[in-house]
Motif scaffolding. Sequence first.
Motif, short mmCIF file in Angstrom:
data_model
loop_
_atom_site.label_atom_id
_atom_site.label_comp_id
_atom_site.label_asym_id
_atom_site.label_seq_id
_atom_site.Cartn_x
_atom_site.Cartn_y
_atom_site.Cartn_z
N ALA A 279 1.68 10.38 -3.88
CA ALA A 279 1.58 10.81 -2.47
C ALA A 279 2.97 10.86 -1.83
O ALA A 279 3.88 10.12 -2.22
N ASP A 280 3.09 11.75 -0.86
CA ASP A 280 4.30 11.83 -0.03
C ASP A 280 4.07 10.86 1.14
O ASP A 280 3.29 11.16 2.04
N VAL A 281 4.71 9.71 1.12
CA VAL A 281 4.37 8.61 2.02
C VAL A 281 5.42 8.40 3.11
O VAL A 281 6.61 8.27 2.82
N THR A 282 4.96 8.37 4.36
CA THR A 282 5.79 7.90 5.46
C THR A 282 5.30 6.51 5.87
O THR A 282 4.13 6.35 6.24
N LEU A 283 6.17 5.53 5.75
CA LEU A 283 5.85 4.15 6.14
C LEU A 283 6.47 3.89 7.50
O LEU A 283 7.69 3.97 7.66
N ALA B 285 -3.52 -3.40 -2.97
CA ALA B 285 -2.93 -2.07 -2.77
C ALA B 285 -3.32 -1.13 -3.90
O ALA B 285 -3.67 0.03 -3.68
N ARG B 286 -3.30 -1.64 -5.12
CA ARG B 286 -3.66 -0.80 -6.28
C ARG B 286 -5.14 -0.43 -6.24
O ARG B 286 -5.51 0.70 -6.53
N MET B 287 -6.01 -1.40 -5.87
CA MET B 287 -7.45 -1.10 -5.81
C MET B 287 -7.73 -0.06 -4.72
O MET B 287 -8.56 0.84 -4.90
N LEU B 288 -7.03 -0.20 -3.59
CA LEU B 288 -7.24 0.77 -2.51
C LEU B 288 -6.77 2.16 -2.95
O LEU B 288 -7.46 3.15 -2.71
N THR B 289 -5.63 2.20 -3.62
CA THR B 289 -5.11 3.48 -4.10
C THR B 289 -6.11 4.12 -5.08
O THR B 289 -6.40 5.32 -4.97
N ALA B 290 -6.67 3.31 -5.97
CA ALA B 290 -7.65 3.83 -6.94
C ALA B 290 -8.88 4.37 -6.21
O ALA B 290 -9.42 5.44 -6.56
N ARG B 291 -9.29 3.65 -5.17
CA ARG B 291 -10.47 4.06 -4.38
C ARG B 291 -10.19 5.38 -3.64
O ARG B 291 -11.06 6.23 -3.50
N ILE B 292 -8.95 5.53 -3.16
CA ILE B 292 -8.55 6.75 -2.45
C ILE B 292 -8.50 7.93 -3.44
O ILE B 292 -8.96 9.03 -3.13
N ILE B 293 -7.98 7.67 -4.63
CA ILE B 293 -7.93 8.72 -5.67
C ILE B 293 -9.36 9.19 -5.98
O ILE B 293 -9.63 10.39 -6.02
N ASP B 294 -10.27 8.24 -6.16
CA ASP B 294 -11.70 8.56 -6.40
C ASP B 294 -12.26 9.43 -5.29
O ASP B 294 -12.98 10.40 -5.54
N ILE C 228 0.84 -1.21 0.00
CA ILE C 228 0.00 0.00 0.00
C ILE C 228 0.87 1.25 0.00
O ILE C 228 0.62 2.20 -0.75
N ALA C 229 1.92 1.25 0.82
CA ALA C 229 2.81 2.41 0.87
C ALA C 229 3.43 2.68 -0.51
O ALA C 229 3.45 3.82 -1.00
N GLU C 230 3.88 1.61 -1.15
CA GLU C 230 4.52 1.77 -2.46
C GLU C 230 3.52 2.25 -3.51
O GLU C 230 3.83 3.13 -4.32
N SER C 231 2.31 1.69 -3.46
CA SER C 231 1.30 2.06 -4.44
C SER C 231 0.86 3.54 -4.28
O SER C 231 0.70 4.26 -5.28
N LEU C 232 0.70 3.99 -3.04
CA LEU C 232 0.34 5.40 -2.81
C LEU C 232 1.46 6.32 -3.30
O LEU C 232 1.20 7.38 -3.88
N ALA D 70 10.03 1.31 -2.69
CA ALA D 70 10.61 2.45 -3.40
C ALA D 70 9.82 3.72 -3.13
O ALA D 70 8.59 3.69 -3.01
N GLY D 71 10.53 4.82 -2.99
CA GLY D 71 9.89 6.14 -3.00
C GLY D 71 9.15 6.53 -1.75
O GLY D 71 8.32 7.44 -1.79
N VAL D 72 9.40 5.85 -0.62
CA VAL D 72 8.73 6.23 0.63
C VAL D 72 9.77 6.58 1.69
O VAL D 72 10.91 6.14 1.62
#
Length: 223
Positions: free
Chosen positions: A49-53, A211-220, A40-44, A64-66
Amino acid sequence: DAPKPLLGKKAIVTSGPTFEPIDPVRFIANRSSGKQGHAIAESLAQAGADVTLVSGPVSLPDPAGVTLVRVETAREMLAAVTNALPADIAVFAAAVADWRAADAADQKMKKDGSGVIADLKLLENPDILATISASGPTRPALVIGFAAETQNVAEHARAKRTRKGCDWILANDVAPDTGTFGGDQNEICLITDDDEKTDERWPRQSKTGVARMLTARIIDHFA
Ligand code: C5P
């Protein structure tokens, strides 16, 4: 370049177990590989998103990228999450140990031959999801928790959503025969309100798919 619909949004994700020391060599923990939280962290992050894991001990590569903050105990996890506020999105995927030893021993405890442990008093750990859900002005706009259940999954998760004061709950079935623990697959029911008619049953899929579905749902949600 991939589109970055969550650019400008700050997210905090917890992942993995917590370790609660009993003595220098022993601890109490929950089962958690950290796979779902890390995905989820990676997908966001991929969505901008600026992610703190904030992660307990796991044996996974750093996503990557968190920004990764490593912790051991529930109290350290709560402090790290609080420290990362303010945020727009918080996803609590960690399997936090419910209890910790009231007085962790400084030295390795010895068996005394009596066949019982003389005194192991446990204290309840802080509930990070509930604490952040009730954090007033610094509460993230979207607080998401997980409910790992072994029966009546959606029903228990709906009650948990209310009790914890979070916005969404991702309910998953962790009965032993599902292979969810430590496995790569997950089956989610997303609960966003009290009405069971709005339950979203997602197909069984990989934890990266979830993780991707949750990210899509959050974007929505923020669109
Ligand atoms: O109460 P339960 O552990 O089933 O709740 C699960 C949800 O609450 C998960 O999202 C988990 O990360 C979160 N939680 C927490 N702090 C705790 C216990 C659970 O953040 N001490």
